[in-house]
Design a protein around this motif. Structure first.
Motif, PDB file in Angstrom:
ATOM      1  N   MET A   1       0.832  -1.176   0.000  1.00 23.32           N
ATOM      2  CA  MET A   1       0.000   0.000   0.000  1.00 23.32           C
ATOM      3  C   MET A   1       0.885   1.251   0.000  1.00 23.32           C
ATOM      4  SD  MET A   1      -2.432   1.913   2.743  1.00 23.32           S
ATOM      5  CE  MET A   1      -1.037   2.673   3.471  1.00 23.32           C
ATOM      6  N   ARG A   2       0.572   2.157  -0.875  1.00 21.75           N
ATOM      7  CA  ARG A   2       1.267   3.443  -0.920  1.00 21.75           C
ATOM      8  C   ARG A   2       0.372   4.503  -0.324  1.00 21.75           C
ATOM      9  NH1 ARG A   2       5.737   3.125  -4.210  1.00 21.75           N
ATOM     10  NH2 ARG A   2       5.798   1.203  -5.382  1.00 21.75           N
ATOM     11  N   GLU A   3       0.988   5.363   0.475  1.00 24.79           N
ATOM     12  CA  GLU A   3       0.251   6.446   1.115  1.00 24.79           C
ATOM     13  C   GLU A   3       0.651   7.768   0.465  1.00 24.79           C
ATOM     14  OE1 GLU A   3       0.938   8.247   5.304  1.00 24.79           O
ATOM     15  OE2 GLU A   3      -0.422   6.533   5.542  1.00 24.79           O
ATOM     16  N   CYS A   4      -0.311   8.590   0.154  1.00 25.58           N
ATOM     17  CA  CYS A   4      -0.069   9.889  -0.464  1.00 25.58           C
ATOM     18  C   CYS A   4       0.758  10.769   0.475  1.00 25.58           C
ATOM     19  CB  CYS A   4      -1.393  10.570  -0.803  1.00 25.58           C
ATOM     20  SG  CYS A   4      -1.185  12.197  -1.569  1.00 25.58           S
ATOM     21  N   ILE A   5       1.829  11.356  -0.039  1.00 19.17           N
ATOM     22  CA  ILE A   5       2.679  12.205   0.793  1.00 19.17           C
ATOM     23  C   ILE A   5       2.063  13.580   1.029  1.00 19.17           C
ATOM     24  CG2 ILE A   5       4.784  11.023   0.103  1.00 19.17           C
ATOM     25  CD1 ILE A   5       5.377  13.434  -1.735  1.00 19.17           C
ATOM     26  N   ARG A   6       1.000  13.899   0.317  1.00 17.18           N
ATOM     27  CA  ARG A   6       0.351  15.203   0.495  1.00 17.18           C
ATOM     28  C   ARG A   6      -0.817  15.149   1.467  1.00 17.18           C
ATOM     29  NH1 ARG A   6       0.906  18.845  -4.687  1.00 17.18           N
ATOM     30  NH2 ARG A   6       2.927  18.115  -5.350  1.00 17.18           N
ATOM     31  N   CYS A   7      -1.676  14.135   1.317  1.00 19.42           N
ATOM     32  CA  CYS A   7      -2.887  14.118   2.158  1.00 19.42           C
ATOM     33  C   CYS A   7      -3.034  12.835   2.979  1.00 19.42           C
ATOM     34  CB  CYS A   7      -4.131  14.345   1.296  1.00 19.42           C
ATOM     35  SG  CYS A   7      -4.495  13.004   0.165  1.00 19.42           S
ATOM     36  N   THR A   8      -2.083  11.922   2.890  1.00 16.90           N
ATOM     37  CA  THR A   8      -1.996  10.665   3.644  1.00 16.90           C
ATOM     38  C   THR A   8      -3.103   9.646   3.345  1.00 16.90           C
ATOM     39  OG1 THR A   8      -3.162  11.413   5.642  1.00 16.90           O
ATOM     40  CG2 THR A   8      -0.788  11.835   5.545  1.00 16.90           C
TER      41      THR A   8
ATOM     42  N   HIS B   1       5.259   1.980 -13.407  1.00 17.06           N
ATOM     43  CA  HIS B   1       3.845   2.038 -13.043  1.00 17.06           C
ATOM     44  C   HIS B   1       3.578   3.355 -12.321  1.00 17.06           C
ATOM     45  CE1 HIS B   1       2.639  -2.013 -14.118  1.00 17.06           C
ATOM     46  NE2 HIS B   1       3.778  -2.445 -13.598  1.00 17.06           N
ATOM     47  N   CYS B   2       2.321   3.627 -12.094  1.00 19.43           N
ATOM     48  CA  CYS B   2       1.920   4.862 -11.452  1.00 19.43           C
ATOM     49  C   CYS B   2       0.887   4.561 -10.373  1.00 19.43           C
ATOM     50  CB  CYS B   2       1.322   5.786 -12.510  1.00 19.43           C
ATOM     51  SG  CYS B   2       0.766   7.355 -11.890  1.00 19.43           S
TER      52      CYS B   2
ATOM     53  N   MET C   1      -3.244   5.332  -1.793  1.00 15.85           N
ATOM     54  CA  MET C   1      -3.186   5.540  -3.235  1.00 15.85           C
ATOM     55  C   MET C   1      -3.646   4.279  -3.974  1.00 15.85           C
ATOM     56  SD  MET C   1       0.366   7.652  -3.524  1.00 15.85           S
ATOM     57  CE  MET C   1       0.013   8.478  -5.073  1.00 15.85           C
ATOM     58  N   ILE C   2      -4.155   4.456  -5.170  1.00 22.75           N
ATOM     59  CA  ILE C   2      -4.540   3.340  -6.027  1.00 22.75           C
ATOM     60  C   ILE C   2      -3.344   3.042  -6.920  1.00 22.75           C
ATOM     61  CG2 ILE C   2      -6.157   2.501  -7.754  1.00 22.75           C
ATOM     62  CD1 ILE C   2      -8.128   4.659  -6.671  1.00 22.75           C
ATOM     63  N   GLU C   3      -2.857   1.797  -6.895  1.00 21.14           N
ATOM     64  CA  GLU C   3      -1.627   1.422  -7.589  1.00 21.14           C
ATOM     65  C   GLU C   3      -1.890   0.695  -8.903  1.00 21.14           C
ATOM     66  OE1 GLU C   3       1.316  -0.445  -5.074  1.00 21.14           O
ATOM     67  OE2 GLU C   3       0.301   0.327  -3.307  1.00 21.14           O
TER      68      GLU C   3
ATOM     69  N   TYR D   1      -2.602  13.530  -6.588  1.00 19.15           N
ATOM     70  CA  TYR D   1      -1.139  13.385  -6.645  1.00 19.15           C
ATOM     71  C   TYR D   1      -0.790  12.052  -7.299  1.00 19.15           C
ATOM     72  CZ  TYR D   1       3.676  12.851  -5.075  1.00 19.15           C
ATOM     73  OH  TYR D   1       5.035  12.661  -5.030  1.00 19.15           O
ATOM     74  N   ILE D   2       0.247  12.045  -8.164  1.00 19.14           N
ATOM     75  CA  ILE D   2       0.685  10.797  -8.790  1.00 19.14           C
ATOM     76  C   ILE D   2       2.130  10.503  -8.403  1.00 19.14           C
ATOM     77  CG2 ILE D   2      -0.901  10.934 -10.726  1.00 19.14           C
ATOM     78  CD1 ILE D   2       1.440  11.857 -12.448  1.00 19.14           C
ATOM     79  N   GLU D   3       2.460   9.217  -8.399  1.00 17.24           N
ATOM     80  CA  GLU D   3       3.791   8.761  -8.028  1.00 17.24           C
ATOM     81  C   GLU D   3       4.177   7.640  -8.971  1.00 17.24           C
ATOM     82  OE1 GLU D   3       4.837   8.398  -3.736  1.00 17.24           O
ATOM     83  OE2 GLU D   3       4.743   6.254  -4.212  1.00 17.24           O
ATOM     84  N   PHE D   4       5.377   7.711  -9.551  1.00 13.55           N
ATOM     85  CA  PHE D   4       5.876   6.661 -10.433  1.00 13.55           C
ATOM     86  C   PHE D   4       6.738   5.688  -9.641  1.00 13.55           C
ATOM     87  CE2 PHE D   4       5.483  10.358 -13.339  1.00 13.55           C
ATOM     88  CZ  PHE D   4       4.501   9.834 -14.156  1.00 13.55           C
ATOM     89  N   TYR D   5       6.700   4.425 -10.003  1.00 12.08           N
ATOM     90  CA  TYR D   5       7.547   3.424  -9.366  1.00 12.08           C
ATOM     91  C   TYR D   5       7.829   2.287 -10.335  1.00 12.08           C
ATOM     92  CZ  TYR D   5       3.121   0.947  -8.628  1.00 12.08           C
ATOM     93  OH  TYR D   5       1.907   0.331  -8.817  1.00 12.08           O
ATOM     94  N   LEU D   6       8.918   1.549 -10.092  1.00 10.49           N
ATOM     95  CA  LEU D   6       9.278   0.399 -10.912  1.00 10.49           C
ATOM     96  C   LEU D   6       8.545  -0.837 -10.430  1.00 10.49           C
ATOM     97  CD1 LEU D   6      13.127   0.821 -11.332  1.00 10.49           C
ATOM     98  CD2 LEU D   6      11.375   1.115 -13.073  1.00 10.49           C
ATOM     99  N   GLU D   7       8.181  -1.673 -11.383  1.00  7.64           N
ATOM    100  CA  GLU D   7       7.492  -2.927 -11.096  1.00  7.64           C
ATOM    101  C   GLU D   7       8.336  -3.822 -10.186  1.00  7.64           C
ATOM    102  OE1 GLU D   7       4.900  -5.385 -14.112  1.00  7.64           O
ATOM    103  OE2 GLU D   7       7.020  -5.618 -14.568  1.00  7.64           O
ATOM    104  N   ASP D   8       9.645  -3.881 -10.462  1.00  6.00           N
ATOM    105  CA  ASP D   8      10.558  -4.736  -9.689  1.00  6.00           C
ATOM    106  C   ASP D   8      11.862  -3.964  -9.474  1.00  6.00           C
ATOM    107  OD1 ASP D   8      12.114  -6.728  -8.566  1.00  6.00           O
ATOM    108  OD2 ASP D   8      12.270  -7.905 -10.403  1.00  6.00           O
TER     109      ASP D   8
END
Length: 64
Positions: free
Chosen positions: A1-8, A42-43, A11-13, A51-58
């Motif tokens: 689970m990712r938590e939004c750094i702006r509003c906590t 992925h985003c 996030m939907i991954e 707010y959006i956040e990018f991350y690698l699958e692996d």
């Protein structure tokens, strides 16, 4: 689970990232020409503030 750094909010991954007008996604590689891809990008999107956040699958291919 990712938590939004702006509003906590949670996030939907697993959204895909595409270049507008093309079916291609983004590719992250090590510096240099013709280097191996580090994986699919992925985003995650916050449904509350957008707010959006990018991350690698692996992340296991990342080295210092």
């Amino acid at each position: 689970m990712r938590e939004c750094i702006r509003c906590t909010k949670e996030m939907i991954e697993n959204y895909d990232v595409k270049v507008e007008g093309a079916a291609y996604g983004l590719k992250i590689t090590k510096p240099g020409i013709f280097k191996e891809s580090l994986g699919k990008v992925h985003c995650a999107v916050c449904p509350e503030c957008g707010y959006i956040e990018f991350y690698l699958e692996d992340a296991s291919k990342i080295t210092k």
